[in-house]
Design a protein around this motif. Sequence first.
Motif, PDB file in Angstrom:
ATOM      1  N   LYS A 146      -3.143  -9.262  22.577  1.00  0.00           N
ATOM      2  CA  LYS A 146      -2.394  -9.014  21.351  1.00  0.00           C
ATOM      3  C   LYS A 146      -1.072  -9.765  21.360  1.00  0.00           C
ATOM      4  O   LYS A 146      -0.435  -9.927  20.330  1.00  0.00           O
ATOM      5  CB  LYS A 146      -2.125  -7.516  21.194  1.00  0.00           C
ATOM      6  N   ASP A 163      -2.315  -7.585  13.738  1.00  0.00           N
ATOM      7  CA  ASP A 163      -2.324  -6.127  13.937  1.00  0.00           C
ATOM      8  C   ASP A 163      -1.086  -5.666  14.694  1.00  0.00           C
ATOM      9  O   ASP A 163      -0.473  -4.656  14.338  1.00  0.00           O
ATOM     10  CB  ASP A 163      -3.582  -5.679  14.690  1.00  0.00           C
ATOM     11  N   THR A 166       1.980  -5.747  12.461  1.00  0.00           N
ATOM     12  CA  THR A 166       2.030  -4.579  11.574  1.00  0.00           C
ATOM     13  C   THR A 166       2.566  -3.361  12.313  1.00  0.00           C
ATOM     14  O   THR A 166       3.425  -2.631  11.799  1.00  0.00           O
ATOM     15  CB  THR A 166       0.629  -4.288  10.997  1.00  0.00           C
TER      16      THR A 166
END
Length: 183
Positions: A146, A163, A166
């Motif tokens: 990530k 993601d 966010t």
Amino acid sequence: MDEKQTRFYRMTAGQAEEYAVPGEEIKELTRGCERSEFQFLTREPLQADLSEDSGLEFPDFLCRFQIPLISDEFKKVLDGAGVDNLFYKVVMLTDKTIGTQERYWLALPPRIRCLNRSQSTFVEPEATLPKVEKIVINPSKVGNYKIFCIEEVVNRDIIITADLKTTIEEAQLENVFFYPLEG
């Protein structure tokens, strides 16, 4: 570029005169941070005085000498998001003039080979480690990461997934900025 289709972002910290500025002591982390060479870093906490030109606010993200430091709150956000690939080291920032200390974390991502070389553009592309001007990520090479840096280039940009961006935005962390990438 359509924001909804962006899958990756470059994450940076801003500079403001009111923000804390780590002193020269953090330069000892440079070798390990330049190429994510964890073998040159220890997990022993580092004590660093604030620079003479430091402000007194301690935002959630600081980056000096391209060394990424995050607050306890930022670390909780990353832990909660399942980020498990960072090298962490405590860095205590000390303001000797007023006698305060703040705990930060060196949060160093690994470097991975994920650059889409045919769609990226480079400065001196024939160099062993070129500098990339336009970063395009090959999503099939990112796997479950990530947050990461790119192995094939000299750049030290921290790249995150949409993601994770966010999640960080929802946490309303201070001094964290994002720039969209292609790929």
